[in-house]
Design a protein around this motif. Structure first.
Motif, PDB file in Angstrom:
ATOM      1  N   ALA A   1       9.529  -2.214   7.076  1.00 14.43           N
ATOM      2  CA  ALA A   1       8.249  -2.446   7.731  1.00 14.43           C
ATOM      3  C   ALA A   1       7.566  -1.154   8.204  1.00 14.43           C
ATOM      4  O   ALA A   1       6.425  -0.898   7.875  1.00 14.43           O
ATOM      5  CB  ALA A   1       8.426  -3.405   8.893  1.00 14.43           C
ATOM      6  N   ASN A   2       8.249  -0.325   8.984  1.00 12.14           N
ATOM      7  CA  ASN A   2       7.665   0.921   9.473  1.00 12.14           C
ATOM      8  C   ASN A   2       8.778   1.818   9.991  1.00 12.14           C
ATOM      9  O   ASN A   2       9.942   1.453   9.948  1.00 12.14           O
ATOM     10  CB  ASN A   2       6.606   0.649  10.554  1.00 12.14           C
ATOM     11  N   ASN A   3       8.400   2.968  10.512  1.00 14.64           N
ATOM     12  CA  ASN A   3       9.406   3.935  10.959  1.00 14.64           C
ATOM     13  C   ASN A   3      10.229   3.453  12.144  1.00 14.64           C
ATOM     14  O   ASN A   3      11.331   3.926  12.362  1.00 14.64           O
ATOM     15  CB  ASN A   3       8.742   5.271  11.304  1.00 14.64           C
ATOM     16  N   GLU A   4       9.705   2.525  12.937  1.00 16.41           N
ATOM     17  CA  GLU A   4      10.412   2.046  14.122  1.00 16.41           C
ATOM     18  C   GLU A   4      11.301   0.846  13.810  1.00 16.41           C
ATOM     19  O   GLU A   4      12.281   0.603  14.501  1.00 16.41           O
ATOM     20  CB  GLU A   4       9.406   1.657  15.212  1.00 16.41           C
ATOM     21  N   SER A   5      10.959   0.085  12.805  1.00 14.91           N
ATOM     22  CA  SER A   5      11.647  -1.169  12.515  1.00 14.91           C
ATOM     23  C   SER A   5      12.926  -0.953  11.709  1.00 14.91           C
ATOM     24  O   SER A   5      13.021  -0.020  10.912  1.00 14.91           O
ATOM     25  CB  SER A   5      10.709  -2.079  11.718  1.00 14.91           C
ATOM     26  N   ARG A   6      13.880  -1.838  11.893  1.00 16.21           N
ATOM     27  CA  ARG A   6      15.093  -1.840  11.076  1.00 16.21           C
ATOM     28  C   ARG A   6      15.067  -2.999  10.092  1.00 16.21           C
ATOM     29  O   ARG A   6      16.029  -3.242   9.391  1.00 16.21           O
ATOM     30  CB  ARG A   6      16.339  -1.905  11.961  1.00 16.21           C
ATOM     31  N   LYS A   7      13.946  -3.728  10.054  1.00 19.39           N
ATOM     32  CA  LYS A   7      13.820  -4.870   9.163  1.00 19.39           C
ATOM     33  C   LYS A   7      13.576  -4.375   7.736  1.00 19.39           C
ATOM     34  O   LYS A   7      12.719  -3.543   7.486  1.00 19.39           O
ATOM     35  CB  LYS A   7      12.673  -5.779   9.592  1.00 19.39           C
ATOM     36  N   VAL A   8      14.355  -4.920   6.819  1.00 19.10           N
ATOM     37  CA  VAL A   8      14.240  -4.584   5.403  1.00 19.10           C
ATOM     38  C   VAL A   8      13.969  -5.881   4.658  1.00 19.10           C
ATOM     39  O   VAL A   8      14.586  -6.912   4.946  1.00 19.10           O
ATOM     40  CB  VAL A   8      15.537  -3.933   4.871  1.00 19.10           C
ATOM     41  N   GLU A   9      13.047  -5.851   3.722  1.00 16.17           N
ATOM     42  CA  GLU A   9      12.780  -7.040   2.918  1.00 16.17           C
ATOM     43  C   GLU A   9      12.376  -6.630   1.510  1.00 16.17           C
ATOM     44  O   GLU A   9      11.916  -5.512   1.286  1.00 16.17           O
ATOM     45  CB  GLU A   9      11.709  -7.919   3.556  1.00 16.17           C
ATOM     46  N   GLY A  10      12.590  -7.522   0.608  1.00 17.25           N
ATOM     47  CA  GLY A  10      12.228  -7.255  -0.783  1.00 17.25           C
ATOM     48  C   GLY A  10      12.437  -8.487  -1.632  1.00 17.25           C
ATOM     49  O   GLY A  10      12.877  -9.527  -1.151  1.00 17.25           O
ATOM     50  N   TYR A  11      12.095  -8.364  -2.887  1.00 24.20           N
ATOM     51  CA  TYR A  11      12.337  -9.419  -3.870  1.00 24.20           C
ATOM     52  C   TYR A  11      13.483  -8.977  -4.761  1.00 24.20           C
ATOM     53  O   TYR A  11      13.390  -7.956  -5.440  1.00 24.20           O
ATOM     54  CB  TYR A  11      11.085  -9.703  -4.695  1.00 24.20           C
TER      55      TYR A  11
END
Length: 195
Positions: A18-28
């Protein structure tokens, strides 16, 4: 030689953080109705190939570059866990929060730098879960039913790699087509001689 229902690996989808602060990862991990690069044949995964039942009967790990040796980033055990898998009109989406480990930190840094931007998945095809055809001297495979998912992986190098199951199915199909073409040629030669 491996048989149908055994593990294959494909690199298909995109991955983002999402951004430099987030640890959320997503993809297809996979995208429906999109033709693969040349694998010796071209492959498409139909939208009906995977459903919620496939997710519920699979123990899916999120690995960095398909490597279990380095540890796991997240996991969906039969539809539950730190790895969220969902199916939409585009394909199989995955989401997780990168763990606060050296592996999680490495993944986030590589995503932010743009060194990793694609995903891959490992799967097995159900018995009779694919269709083969030959058009314009090229071979095409359509996957109609995925039996199980094994992993989804952010990858450094997108290289379409298949285990011998894909090759064996392809070789069997290719031999049948060559045999039919040879028979057709012999019939044509016989017809020509009769006239």
């Amino acid at each position: 030689m491996k048989k149908q229902n055994e593990k294959e690996i494909r690199n298909i989808g995109d991955i983002t953080s999402a951004n430099n602060e987030s640890r959320k990862v997503e993809g297809y991990a996979l995208v429906f109705n999109t033709e693969s690069e040349d694998l010796g044949f071209y492959e498409t995964i139909s939208q009906s190939a995977i459903n919620e039942e496939t997710i519920r009967k699979s123990d899916v790990m999120c690995l960095l570059d398909h490597s279990k040796n380095r540890g796991i980033l997240a996991r969906s055990r039969y539809g539950k866990g730190s790895l969220k898998l969902s199916i939409d009109e585009k394909g199989l989406k995955y989401e997780f929060d990168a763990p606060r480990t050296s592996l999680g930190d490495e993944l986030l840094e590589m995503l932010r730098r743009g060194d990793i931007n694609q995903s891959s998945f490992a799967f097995s095809v159900a018995t009779d879960g694919d269709k083969w055809e030959k058009r314009d001297n090229k071979y095409y495979r359509t996957i109609t039913k995925i039996e199980r998912l094994f992993d989804v992986s952010p990858v450094y190098t997108p290289a379409y790699t298949s285990t011998s199951v894909g090759c064996r199915n392809f070789d069997d199909f290719k031999k049948k087509i060559e045999y039919i073409e040879q028979l057709e040629k012999e019939i044509q030669d016989l017809n020509f001689e009769i006239k």
